[in-house]
Design an enzyme around this catalytic site. Sequence first.
Site, PDB file in Angstrom:
ATOM      1  N   ASP A 188     -47.508  -0.436 -62.245  1.00 55.30           N
ATOM      2  CA  ASP A 188     -47.811  -1.866 -62.327  1.00 55.30           C
ATOM      3  C   ASP A 188     -48.159  -2.143 -63.785  1.00 55.30           C
ATOM      4  O   ASP A 188     -49.224  -1.772 -64.254  1.00 55.30           O
ATOM      5  CB  ASP A 188     -48.990  -2.187 -61.400  1.00 55.30           C
ATOM      6  CG  ASP A 188     -49.504  -3.623 -61.575  1.00 55.30           C
ATOM      7  OD1 ASP A 188     -48.882  -4.395 -62.330  1.00 55.30           O
ATOM      8  OD2 ASP A 188     -50.530  -3.957 -60.955  1.00 55.30           O
ATOM      9  N   LYS A 241     -47.709  -8.966 -72.260  1.00 55.78           N
ATOM     10  CA  LYS A 241     -46.739  -9.271 -71.205  1.00 55.78           C
ATOM     11  C   LYS A 241     -46.281 -10.727 -71.290  1.00 55.78           C
ATOM     12  O   LYS A 241     -45.165 -11.062 -70.909  1.00 55.78           O
ATOM     13  CB  LYS A 241     -47.388  -9.001 -69.850  1.00 55.78           C
ATOM     14  CG  LYS A 241     -46.438  -9.058 -68.662  1.00 55.78           C
ATOM     15  CD  LYS A 241     -47.179  -8.616 -67.416  1.00 55.78           C
ATOM     16  CE  LYS A 241     -46.316  -8.684 -66.175  1.00 55.78           C
ATOM     17  NZ  LYS A 241     -47.082  -8.215 -65.000  1.00 55.78           N
ATOM     18  N   GLU A 244     -43.674  -8.018 -58.018  1.00 59.20           N
ATOM     19  CA  GLU A 244     -45.060  -7.645 -57.712  1.00 59.20           C
ATOM     20  C   GLU A 244     -45.506  -8.040 -56.301  1.00 59.20           C
ATOM     21  O   GLU A 244     -46.046  -7.202 -55.574  1.00 59.20           O
ATOM     22  CB  GLU A 244     -45.996  -8.214 -58.785  1.00 59.20           C
ATOM     23  CG  GLU A 244     -45.877  -7.406 -60.071  1.00 59.20           C
ATOM     24  CD  GLU A 244     -46.334  -8.143 -61.324  1.00 59.20           C
ATOM     25  OE1 GLU A 244     -46.939  -9.215 -61.200  1.00 59.20           O
ATOM     26  OE2 GLU A 244     -46.083  -7.625 -62.421  1.00 59.20           O
ATOM     27  N   ASP A 264     -50.224 -13.975 -55.284  1.00 59.38           N
ATOM     28  CA  ASP A 264     -50.514 -13.013 -56.352  1.00 59.38           C
ATOM     29  C   ASP A 264     -50.935 -13.757 -57.619  1.00 59.38           C
ATOM     30  O   ASP A 264     -50.105 -14.320 -58.329  1.00 59.38           O
ATOM     31  CB  ASP A 264     -49.253 -12.164 -56.597  1.00 59.38           C
ATOM     32  CG  ASP A 264     -49.446 -11.139 -57.704  1.00 59.38           C
ATOM     33  OD1 ASP A 264     -50.521 -11.114 -58.337  1.00 59.38           O
ATOM     34  OD2 ASP A 264     -48.507 -10.359 -57.946  1.00 59.38           O
TER      35      ASP A 264
END
Lengths: 205, 616, 137
Positions: B20, B82, B181, B203
Site C-alpha cells: 500500500d 503521491k 485501494e 476510503d
Amino acid sequence: MQAGQCWQCESPAENNLFCKFCNSLQRPLTDYYAFFGLEHKLNIDNEDLQRRFYQLSKLLHPDRYTRRAQRERDYSLEATAILNDGYRVLRDPVKRAEYILAEQGFEVGEQRAKDVPPELLEEVFELNMALEELVSGASSVRPQLEEARSRFRAMRREADERLGDLYKLWDASGERDSLVAVRGELNRRKYIENLITEVEKALSA
Amino acid sequence: MGTFQIDFSNSRKQRVVGIDLGTTNSLVAYMDVTAPKVIPGEDGEPLVPSVVSLTEAGEIIVGNPALQALITHPDRTIYSVKRLMGRGIDDVTEELKLFPFRVAGSGESVLKLSLGEKTFSPPEISAFILRQLKRNAEAALGEEVRQAVITVPAYFNDAQRQATKDAGRIAGLEVQRLVNEPTAAALAYGLDKRKDGVVAVYDFGGGTFDISILRLHEGIFEVLATGGDTHLGGDDIDNLLLKIALEDIESEWKQDLSGNGEAVQTLRRAVINAKHELSRLPAVTLVFDYAGKQYRRELTRPVFEKLILPIIERTLAPCRHCMNDAGLEPEKIDEVVLVGGSTRIPLVRASVERLFRAKPHTELNPDQVVALGAAVQAAILSGDVQDKLLLDVTPLSLGIEIMGGLVSRILHRNSTIPASATEVFTTAVEGQTNVLIHVLQGERELVKDCRSLARFDLKGIDPAPAGLARIEVRFLIDANGILNVSARDLRAGKEQSVEVKPSYGLTDDQVEAMILESIDKAQDDFQERQLREARVEADAILAAVEKARQNDAYFDLEESDRDLITRGLNELLVVYHGEDHLLVRAKIDQLNQATMKLAENMMNTAVNQALKGTKI
Amino acid sequence: MAYSDKVLDHYNNPRNVGSLDKGASNVGTGIVGAPECGDVMKLQVQVNPATGIIEEAKFKTFGCGSAIASSSLATEWLKGKTVDQALEIKNTDIVNELSLPPVKIHCSVLAEDAIKAAIQDYKQKAGVPVEAAVQQA
C-alpha cells in the site's frame, strides 16, 4: 501451427476455449453469443447470463494466468476483454438488439434519415423545441421539467414493452421483417433517451 | 477444468508481496499460510511514513527517520509525493500553494523535485519508499523479494497508474498488478466472510478519497461502480487547520511564519496531533512553542467539526453518484467498510452512517486493511489463493478527440476490465500516410476538460484518396487499468505501427535509465545486508565452537571428527571476510554438520551429570 | 487533430439558426433525424418563385457539434443557389470541407438529406412536378 489446431499440442481445437487434449487456452472466439454458449436470441435470461459470466471469469481471468506461457497470458487478456465487452452488450436489451442487427447485416452506423417515420421526427423536434424553451426561460421551470421527465420516462417504458414483444416475435420466427420493426422501435427509443438525458442535464444544472 | 495443468514456470515459486503506497504512510504485507500479515519496518512499526529525505552526507532516508528530518531539514525532505504522481506542471499549481514541494523545473512532461542539491521525479521518490518496503520484507522473509502488487486509488487515471508502475520498476520490483485501494480493502474484509451481498467501501485517506461498490458472490468480488476525488484527504484537513493557526499566530505575534519551513512543519505536526486527539477527546489544546514564545489555542470537537464539514461533504457527492452508477438505492447496500486514517474522525463515521443508512464496519484497522488486501491479491496471482477473484472496473471513461475540441466516448467508466473498444479511422486528404489520434480520459464533453492521455501516430498508411483508408484501432484497458493500443490497416490487412506520445509521465527510456541507476545499488544493498547477517550468524557459531573445544566431550571425539571440526572452522574463517554471503552460509552449515556429534556428546554428558546429581 | 478555423467557427458560431414561416408557399421545410445518435435537424429554404433562386436558408439542429456544423455549412452553401443546384450538394462535400472523422460522417448525410427534404417540400407546394408528386397523382 495451422488454423483449427491447438497452438500447444497441435491437436484439433474445434473452436473450444481450451484444448481438449492439453487443456491450454486457445485464441478466443469473437462472437459474443458463441463465447457465452448462447443461442442468437433477442430475449436472454439475465440471471443465466450472469452465472455464465462468473463461471467464465473464473476460468479466463488474467489473474489465473500470471505463471503461464506468454501465449496463454495474451489469450487470457484477449478472452477476458471479449467476455467483459460481451457481458456489457448482452445484459443490456438495447445494446443486445443493436448487436443482433449489426450481425444480421443492418448497417446501424450508416442509416439514412428516410428510415425514420416523419411523424416521429416532427414529434421529437417539437419536444426538443419545448424543452429548449423551458430551459432558456427566465422563470423557474423545475416543475415543468420534472413533469416532462416523467412523461418521457413513461414513453421509454412503453417503448421497452413494445420492444419486448418484438423480441419475442423475432426469437420465434427469425423473420427479417420483425427485425425491421425492432430497428424502428430502437430508433424511437433512442430519441426518447436523448430527451431524457437533456431534461436531466437541465434539472441538475 | 477436469485435467490438471502443468506449470512450466520456475519450479520454485516467487513470492509476491502486497504494498500500500500511501500518501501519508506506506505498508508491505504478505500472505502467511492462511491470513495476510503486515511486515513491520526496522523500527518495529507497521507503518512506514511516506517521507523521503536526503541527508547532508548524501544518503537517502525513508520513513520515521525522514519524518524527523522533516522538521530539522525541511528543504531536504519530501512528503505526500503521491499527490504529484503522473501529473504535469500545469495541474499541480494548487498543490504547490499548499505543499512545500520544490519544483526544480519540468522537462517535457515530467516534474522534477529538488531534495537538497539533487533532483528527482515523483516516481523516483516513490521508488525510495518502495525500496525501503522491499528491504523490510526481505529482512522479515529472509529471501529476495522481486514481485509485488501495489495499490492505487481507484480514481487514479492512466498517467497516475503508469507513474506508480514506473516507481515499482525503478525500485527493482516487478509490478504484477495494480489494484484499486477500496477493492483491496474489500478483499481483505471479505476474506473470511462466506456471505454474499453488496458492500460499499468508503476510503478516505491522507490525500485521496475513493468510493467503490462491490457485489460479493461465491468468491467473486465484482466492482459495480467506483468514484472519488484524487485530491481530497486528511491532508486537506491539516492544511485548513494549519492555515487558521498561522493566521491566528500572525495576528497574535505580529509575525508571519508561513515562509519559515521549520516553524511551519513543527506547527503542522502539532495540528495533526490535535486532529488525531479530537477523534477520542471532546477538546484539545493546541500548543506551539517557537523562539521562546508559546501559542496556545483550545479546540473543541464541535468547532473542529464545523470547520471540516465542507471537506467531509465533498466526499458524499461521489458516494451518491457511485450508487447511481451501480443502479442501487442505499437500502440495497448490505455493508459499509471504512478504510483510511481519516475515517477515524467521528463526524466522518456519522456522515457515512447517515448516507448509507447502515452502521459502518470498523473492526479492521483502517490503516492496514488496504495492504492486507494487496497481499491477498498477491496470493491470488501466485496461485496460493484460488477461490477468490477480483473483477475491477475502469474509473474513468475513455474517449478520442473529434471535431471542435469535442470528445467522443468509446469506453464508459465502470466497465469491467480488461475491456476493449474498436474504432475505424480514415484519412482526410489525398496521399495522407499518417493519422494522429488524441486519447483522453474523463467524463466531460470538451477536450480541455478531460485528461489528455496520449497522442497516437498511426504511421505508414498506404497513400490513397482521402477517406479511402480504413485503419482499425483497438483500445484495450488491461487488468491494471492501463491503456494499450494496437492498429490494423483493414484494406492492406496488416498490423499498423503505432507511435505513442504519452502526455504526462516518463518515457520507457527514462525509466530504463533510472532502473539502471538504482538497481545496482539495490542489489548491493541486498547483498550487503545478507552478508552482514551471515557474519553475525558466523560469529555466533565460531564462539560456540571455540567454547566447546574446551569441553571434555571434544577430547572424547575420534580424531577424524576433530579434524572435520578444525577444517570447518578454518574454512569458515577464510570466507568470513569475503563478499559472498551464500558462501559464508554454506560454511556455517558445514561447521554445523561437523559439530553435530560433538554437540550430541556434550548434551549427553550434561544430562548424565544432571542425573548423577539427582537421587532417584 | 487540427481543424481549420472555419470549421471551428461553424461549430462555435453557427450561421442561420432560426426558422422561416412553415406555412408560406415559397418556403420548403425538411425535418430529418439520425437515429444512431438521436440527432434531429430541421432545415428550411425560402425560394424566389420568379428566379428559382434560394434567397434565405435557416436551420435548427438538436444534436452533436458535427451535426450543427454540417447544417450551418449547408445553409451557407444553399443561399444564392437554384433549387436544382442545391440538390447537387453531396454529403462528401461537407465531409471534405469540415474534415469530419468517420464516426461523424452520418452528420453530413443528415445535412444532405435535410436539403433534399426541404427542396422536395418546396417543389410540392409550388406545384413543380417531383417524383413523389407524380406517384401520388
